[in-house]
Each structure stands twice: as C-alpha cells, then as structure tokens.
Scaffold this motif. Structure first.
Motif: not given
Length: 446
Positions: A413-417
């Motif tokens: 989720l962090k990388q996607f953001s």
C-alpha cells in the motif's frame, strides 16, 4: 544467457581497458584468453582459432596499441567479429507465399512442438497471419495432445488425423484443409528423430517432398553445445533447410551452438527461444546477441518488447485516470500483466547495459509478482478501486486471504501510494520539464 562466456570475455578484455602498459604482447595474451573462453563455451577449436586470428589481425592493423582507448577499440573489434561469426545480418522468415508452408524438424527433445506453438503465436499476433498447426508427430506419446493444448493457448487451430496415417499423407491432407479454410500459414510439426536413424530421416524427406515448404527450420537445443552443431550438419545434408532455431537459451547454455552453427552449416539463425511462455520468442539479431554476450545489454530488443505490449487507447485511458488521481489496483494489475508478457524477468533485466553482470549471482524468480498479485486478488472489488478505505481490519483479512503478513500488505500500500504520487507528478509541467531535461542528456533520446 551466456553468463559464463560473458564473464570470461570480460576478464580477457580487462587487460586492455586501461590496466597496465599496452603492447603487442598484451594483445596476444588477450587474444589467447578470448580463444580459451570460446573453447570453454564449447566452440570448436578450429572456429575459435580462426576467430581469434581475425581479431588479432584486425587489432594490430587498426593500431590498437597507439589509440587513446585501446580497450574500447579491442572490444569493438571482438564485437564486430562475433556478430559476423553469427551471420552478420538478420535473416527474416519468408512468409510471402500464400499459403506459406513451414516445416519444423529437429532432434528428440529439442523443443520443436513448443516452438511450433510459439511460432504460430508470433505469426498471428505480430504478422497478422491466420496460421494452422499440423500435428505430424505420430510416434511420441501425447505429442498431438501437447500441440492441441498449445494451439488452444494461442488461439490457433490444430489439424490432426486419427489412425495409422503416414506423416506425409497427414501433411498433404492438412495442406488441402488449410486452403479450403483460408489459412495463409501452415506449420508442420514433425516427429523428433536421430541423425543416425535412416528410416526417420527418410520419412522427414518424404514430408518435405510432399509439402514443398516455403521454409524448413531446424530446431536446436542450445544446451547441447557442439553436439547440436554436428547434428545440424548431418540434418542439413539430408534436408538442406533454410534456417536454424535455438531453443532453451534461458538455461545453462555455454553458447557454442549460437556462435558456430552459422559457420559450420552456412545457414542463418532465424529465431531464439527462451522459456515456456508462448510470447518468449525473438527474431535473431547477430549484432544484438554480440552486445549481450559482451555485457552491453540489448536495449533495442527491450524497447521492442515493451512496444509490442503497448496499447495506445489503454495508455490514454490510464493517463486520464492518473490526472484525476484515480489510478487503482485494477490498473496496477494490468501493468503487471503487460510486463509479464514481455518475458522472464532475468532475461528482461539482462537487456539493460551492465545489469547482466550485476545480477549474475542473484536468483530472480520468474513469478516475481506472484506475492503482489496474491495480495491484490485478496482485495474486494471496491478495495481495489478505492485503496484509501483499506483499514486495519481489512488489512488483516487481505493478509490472511493472500497468505502474506500484514506488514507485506502495508508495504504494498505504501509503495502503491508513492508510485501514484510520482505518476501524478509526471503529469505536471514541472515533471514533464524534468523528463525533457533528462532526455536531452541521454544519447538517442529527444
């Protein structure tokens, strides 16, 4: 691909890359090391000696000793001679006839049937042809079933006949069927055989005479090295085929077949095949292969593979979503699938200059995205479209469903953001200006 040969050639050329005093003796030592590297790669001693004699003659004839960059010039000479050894120019498949008839021959276990499926897919998707696969292997158990499965995967029909039909008769009937049903390319998969098997060699000759193929391709398992070259010569004496296909180049191949088969049989290499995926087939380019063997990468092939997966309409749709900050996990999955269709990850990364050497001891899983996909597929449709709603309880459910940890879900989720923010930035005038500035500093970019 050819990692061992690449390492040894790099070591051989190292002396002339600014290390130590350059002399005729150093050139001779370098040439000797190159010859040893080629022989270790299962290149015949005769071919290796002729190759290195040509390299030495050109090196001394071009004043390598007095140039400012002797190592670079020597590398270029080796590169050019290696490309010439493999044919020099690209040899395209002749598909001008209607129908075009392509006969596939080779040893048992060389990968003929898999290549037949890949070739059908290549001709259908890249050449806009309407191919027909013909199951002519009546000996190997499940050979016909294997071809049917491959045909189904690529959406190409397979012609089969039950009973004790002779392969030559099957081929004739398939030809009539293809003409009646509008197929403009017919690919005849034949039984694997041994060069010493006179009956089987006579049979492939009968098939060849029956269909009068536009192209006859001999499939070679590149992992068998110099034995493959010797067998190719024996087959050529019977069939006089038009070109060679090298399979299993993603395995632990030493490179001897690729480097010497053109010299021995005087027939061009037309395709190279890596992996089991139906998309993993490339037209053979001697210059590009020389680039890869010498660790220079193959950016052109990498760009071509990317362009093949590029959908202009999809790109416009994606651009609009990014501009509205609506890029979601469904879009991300589509991007992952595009990358996967380009080929196996280590092969792709090896096309980037310098990356092959850096990655040589790193085991890159061909299913590098499987954990990411598992997490995304464990999300509900509304969660994929709206990642912001994924709270702690949803993360626990997604982690359990995907067999991953909550930390893995958090990391994705962090990388996607972060990726979303970067993509959004690239849509701004500041981001576009930055890309222009970077492009102006890189050769070949505008």
């Amino acid at each position: 691909m050819f990692q061992s040969l690449q390492d040894k050639l790099d070591k051989a050329l190292h002396t002339l890359k600014g290390h130590g005093q350059i002399s005729e003796i150093n050139v001779a030592e370098t040439v000797k090391e190159i010859r040893r590297a080629l022989v270790d790669a299962d290149v015949s001693y005769k071919v290796a000696k002729e190759f290195t004699n040509d390299v030495r003659e050109k090196a001394l004839g071009q004043d390598v000793l007095t140039t400012l960059n002797p190592g670079q010039l020597m590398t270029k000479i080796v590169h050019d001679e290696m490309a010439n050894l493999m044919g020099g120019t690209t040899s395209e498949l002749n598909i001008s006839e209607n129908p075009t008839k392509i006969l596939i021959a080779g040893l048992q276990g060389s990968g003929k049937t898999t290549f037949s499926g890949k070739l059908a897919n290549y001709l259908k998707t890249k050449k806009s042809k309407k191919p027909l696969l013909v199951a002519g292997d009546v000996y190997r158990p499940a050979a016909i079933d294997q071809l049917k499965v491959l045909g189904e995967q690529v959406g190409v029909p397979v012609f089969t006949e039950e009973g004790n039909q002779k392969p030559a008769d099957i081929a004739k009937n398939a030809l009539a069927y293809a003409k009646a049903n509008g197929h403009n390319v017919i690919i005849f998969d034949t039984a694997g055989r041994l060069a010493v098997d006179s009956f089987m060699m006579r049979e492939i000759r009968e098939v060849h005479d029956a269909v009068e193929p536009t192209e006859t391709l001999f499939v070679v398992d590149s992992m068998t090295g110099q034995d493959a070259v010797n067998t190719a010569k024996a087959f050529n004496d019977v069939l006089d085929y038009d070109g060679v296909v090298l399979t299993k180049l993603d395995g632990d191949t030493r490179g001897g077949a690729a480097l010497t088969i053109r010299t021995v049989v005087d027939k061009p290499i037309k395709f190279i095949s890596t992996g089991e995926k139906m998309e993993a087939l490339d037209v053979f380019h001697p210059n590009r292969m020389a680039d890869r063997i010498l660790g220079m990468g193959d950016v052109i092939s990498l760009v071509e593979r990317a362009q093949e997966q590029f959908d202009e309409e999809e790109a416009k749709r994606l651009q609009k979503k990014i501009a509205k900050n609506k890029f979601d996990f469904n879009d991300f999955l589509k991007q992952i699938n595009q990358i996967k269709r380009m080929g196996n990850m280590k092969d792709l990364l090896g096309m980037i200059p310098g990356a092959g050497k850096a990655l040589k001891d790193i085991d890159i899983d061909d299913d590098a995205f499987k954990h990411v996909e598992a997490i995304i597929y464990s999300m509900s449709p509304i969660e994929r479209e709206n990642p912001d709603i994924i709270d702690a309880s949803r993360k626990r459910r997604i982690a359990k469903g995907s067999g991953r940890s909550v930390q893995d879900v958090n990391n994705l989720l962090k990388q996607f953001s972060q990726m979303g923010k970067m993509m959004k930035f690239m849509q701004t005038s500041q981001g576009k200006n930055m890309m222009k500035m970077m492009g102006s500093k890189m050769p070949g970019m505008k």
